[in-house]
Design a protein around this motif. Structure first.
Motif, mmCIF file in Angstrom:
data_model
loop_
_atom_site.group_PDB
_atom_site.id
_atom_site.type_symbol
_atom_site.label_atom_id
_atom_site.label_comp_id
_atom_site.label_asym_id
_atom_site.label_seq_id
_atom_site.Cartn_x
_atom_site.Cartn_y
_atom_site.Cartn_z
ATOM 1 N N LEU A 29 22.808 15.444 35.005
ATOM 2 C CA LEU A 29 22.672 13.961 35.388
ATOM 3 C C LEU A 29 23.525 13.044 34.542
ATOM 4 O O LEU A 29 23.218 12.918 33.572
ATOM 5 C CB LEU A 29 21.312 13.662 35.523
ATOM 6 N N ASN A 30 24.355 11.962 35.266
ATOM 7 C CA ASN A 30 24.683 10.937 34.436
ATOM 8 C C ASN A 30 25.007 9.935 35.445
ATOM 9 O O ASN A 30 24.891 10.001 36.518
ATOM 10 C CB ASN A 30 26.097 11.697 33.729
ATOM 11 N N ALA A 31 25.605 8.791 34.990
ATOM 12 C CA ALA A 31 25.945 7.584 35.624
ATOM 13 C C ALA A 31 27.240 6.925 34.936
ATOM 14 O O ALA A 31 27.225 6.908 33.860
ATOM 15 C CB ALA A 31 24.921 6.775 36.085
ATOM 16 N N PRO A 73 30.968 6.518 31.603
ATOM 17 C CA PRO A 73 30.009 7.220 31.764
ATOM 18 C C PRO A 73 29.232 6.903 30.446
ATOM 19 O O PRO A 73 29.349 6.646 29.293
ATOM 20 C CB PRO A 73 30.226 8.590 31.753
ATOM 21 N N LEU A 74 27.632 6.873 30.830
ATOM 22 C CA LEU A 74 26.819 6.401 29.893
ATOM 23 C C LEU A 74 26.829 6.992 28.477
ATOM 24 O O LEU A 74 26.547 6.474 27.477
ATOM 25 C CB LEU A 74 25.356 6.368 30.433
ATOM 26 N N HIS A 75 26.884 8.418 28.311
ATOM 27 C CA HIS A 75 26.937 9.268 27.161
ATOM 28 C C HIS A 75 28.042 8.615 26.497
ATOM 29 O O HIS A 75 28.012 8.789 25.167
ATOM 30 C CB HIS A 75 27.099 10.619 27.653
ATOM 31 N N ALA A 76 28.999 7.995 26.799
ATOM 32 C CA ALA A 76 30.177 7.682 25.927
ATOM 33 C C ALA A 76 29.773 6.594 24.991
ATOM 34 O O ALA A 76 30.395 6.514 23.581
ATOM 35 C CB ALA A 76 31.266 7.247 26.829
ATOM 36 N N TYR A 116 20.714 16.678 30.710
ATOM 37 C CA TYR A 116 21.274 15.393 30.239
ATOM 38 C C TYR A 116 22.406 16.193 29.230
ATOM 39 O O TYR A 116 22.573 15.939 27.883
ATOM 40 C CB TYR A 116 20.382 14.927 29.336
ATOM 41 N N ASN A 117 23.131 16.967 29.965
ATOM 42 C CA ASN A 117 24.180 17.853 29.021
ATOM 43 C C ASN A 117 25.284 17.256 28.413
ATOM 44 O O ASN A 117 25.493 17.477 27.077
ATOM 45 C CB ASN A 117 24.892 19.069 30.041
ATOM 46 N N ILE A 169 20.171 7.099 31.178
ATOM 47 C CA ILE A 169 20.582 7.653 32.127
ATOM 48 C C ILE A 169 19.640 7.654 33.466
ATOM 49 O O ILE A 169 19.733 7.622 34.564
ATOM 50 C CB ILE A 169 21.288 9.116 31.896
ATOM 51 N N ASP A 170 18.444 7.870 32.967
ATOM 52 C CA ASP A 170 17.137 7.796 33.622
ATOM 53 C C ASP A 170 16.827 6.444 34.689
ATOM 54 O O ASP A 170 16.825 6.490 35.759
ATOM 55 C CB ASP A 170 15.749 8.057 33.118
ATOM 56 N N GLU A 171 17.304 5.390 33.793
ATOM 57 C CA GLU A 171 17.144 4.169 34.509
ATOM 58 C C GLU A 171 18.380 3.841 35.615
ATOM 59 O O GLU A 171 18.003 3.377 36.778
ATOM 60 C CB GLU A 171 17.742 2.735 33.644
#
Length: 457
Positions: free
Chosen positions: A116-118, A240-243, A359-360, A380-382
């Motif tokens: 999951l990501n956004a 992307p949020l993980h960035a 959340y890979n 990410i959840d938000e």
């Protein structure tokens, strides 16, 4: 199977200890045809045209026009007809990802999940603190923050050399409702044809007039934008949020006190900033030429490969031979072991289904900064709760795919002209009206509307 490889292909698949182990662990005899990713789609098209499909086919672009055409002509099994709940690793893949990967409302391929990501806005947290600014919660507050990052010297060097926004601010689209479907008769408007998109353009035009973005932002490559951010010259970026975690690690090499954090979704007149990602990359399809009785065996193979053990085998090799130890997704190996693994397994050979890790994109980094991983997962959840994916990432129009490049050749330049003030909003209205009247564009919109109706029953 027919599959792709990202880099160096395996030197000798039949004698590779890794692929022998894969067959042993899955109780399967494999005949693997590997094609470089650079010309994979072309190769797949040739194989489909020659009716020479093997038992299992990997597709990187699951919505490619030629693949969809082949599906519509009955070239692949409708896997919705099989009991997919019988495969425990596949059942871990959430409904969101299954739905995003459907074609014509049905499951023709098993999606390879990437978690999951956004997309959302990351922001320089230390700049907010230095300027006594709160994280913005409205579009007007967002505008004020971006202007402050440009005008109030957040890096403290006495020069006006910082910018509020790097890039095109695409995470704003959701706040203006651009991802929500709009229709005219039997047509679904392309998202940039709507009044919602015009409001987004007006907002961007105002930001540009306030010098929030670099003057020639539209010429910047991804590498240019990344360099600007890690050099400490940009305050906000849609990504992307993980960035935010990766950029924090990079910027702290130069500026130890600097950090990026993700903004919570900001509500606008039509929704929230940000956009859900599809959650998968590529999928596995089984040609209809394969006997139906064999399909459950092939699905069982894919399910087995979606285990952590098989994912680790293909990614890292055999413990004691290709690596010494593994903890989570971090592996300890030597240069000689990596060289041997690359020779035996190839560099990124796709012969398995990714294990679903929610959340890979975050957890694979192994961030050592205290609390960073938890903060990114919360973000990410938000976004998954409040934002939506773009319908045009999930719907299919053959005409759109075939004719996009020539019909819309002026679209990007026109968007830039309106944003920078070189063209007026009236010019934009004329451009949109002209394309809405184009018969080819109308055919695209009819096809999208038909797909939407099919997906929504």
């Amino acid at each position: 199977m027919l599959t792709g490889v990202w880099g160096q292909p395996p030197a000798d698949i039949k004698n590779s200890s890794i692929f022998k182990k894969l067959q042993e662990e899955t109780n399967t005899v494999l005949d693997i045809q590997v094609v470089p990713v650079s010309n994979y789609d072309q190769n797949l098209n040739l194989v489909m045209a020659a009716n020479g499909l093997p038992d299992l086919v990997h597709a990187f672009n699951s919505k490619a026009p030629t693949l969809v055409k082949a599906i519509n002509q009955g070239a692949f099994h409708d896997l919705s007809e099989f009991d997919l709940s019988a495969y425990p690793n596949m059942t871990e893949i959430p409904e969101l990802i299954w739905n995003n990967s459907k074609i014509n409302g049905k499951i023709y391929g098993i999606p390879s999940p990437v978690g999951l990501n956004a997309d959302g806005f990351m922001v320089r947290k230390d700049w907010l603190d230095k300027l006594n600014l709160k994280a913005p919660t409205t579009l007007e507050e967002l505008r004020e923050v971006l202007i402050a990052f440009r005008e109030k010297d957040p890096d403290g060097n006495g020069k006006k050399d910082t910018y509020g926004l790097v890039g095109r601010g695409l995470s704003l689209l959701g706040a203006f409702g651009v991802h929500e479907p709009q229709f005219e008769d039997d047509m679904m408007l392309l998202n940039w044809m709507t009044d919602n998109y015009k409001e987004y353009l007006a907002y961007m035009n105002d930001l540009y007039a306030n010098e929030v973005m670099p003057k020639e932002y539209f010429l910047m490559k991804n590498s240019d934008m990344k360099n600007m951010l890690v050099q400490g010259l940009g305050g906000m970026y849609s990504t992307p949020l993980h960035a935010a975690g990766e950029y924090t690690v990079d910027i702290q090499k130069k500026l130890p006190e600097a950090s990026f954090t993700n903004l919570s979704p900001i509500q606008g007149p039509g929704g929230y900033t940000g956009q859900q990602k599809l959650g998968y990359y590529g999928m596995w399809l089984i040609p209809s030429s394969v006997d139906k009785k064999k399909v459950p065996q092939i699905l069982a193979y894919l399910d087995k490969t979606a285990s952590e053990e098989i994912n680790n085998l293909i990614n890292y090799g055999i413990q004691g031979v290709h690596y010494d130890s593994i903890e989570g997704q971090k592996v300890n190996d030597t240069e000689a072991q990596v060289k041997l693994r690359d020779e035996e397994a190839g560099q990124g050979t796709i012969v398995f289904l990714n294990k679903y890790r929610p959340y890979n994109d975050v957890t694979k980094n192994g961030f050592t900064i205290d609390g960073l991983e938890e903060e990114l997962i919360k973000s990410i959840d938000e976004h998954i709760e409040l934002t939506s994916a773009s319908l045009f990432d999930t719907l299919i129009s053959e005409t759109y795919s075939d004719r996009y490049a020539d019909v819309f050749k002026d679209l990007d330049a026109t968007i830039v002209k309106v944003t920078t003030g070189e063209a007026s909003m009236e010019d934009w209205d004329k451009y949109v009206a002209q394309l809405k009247a184009n018969p080819t564009v109308q055919q695209m919109m009819k096809e999208f509307k038909a797909q939407y109706d099919l997906m929504n029953g």
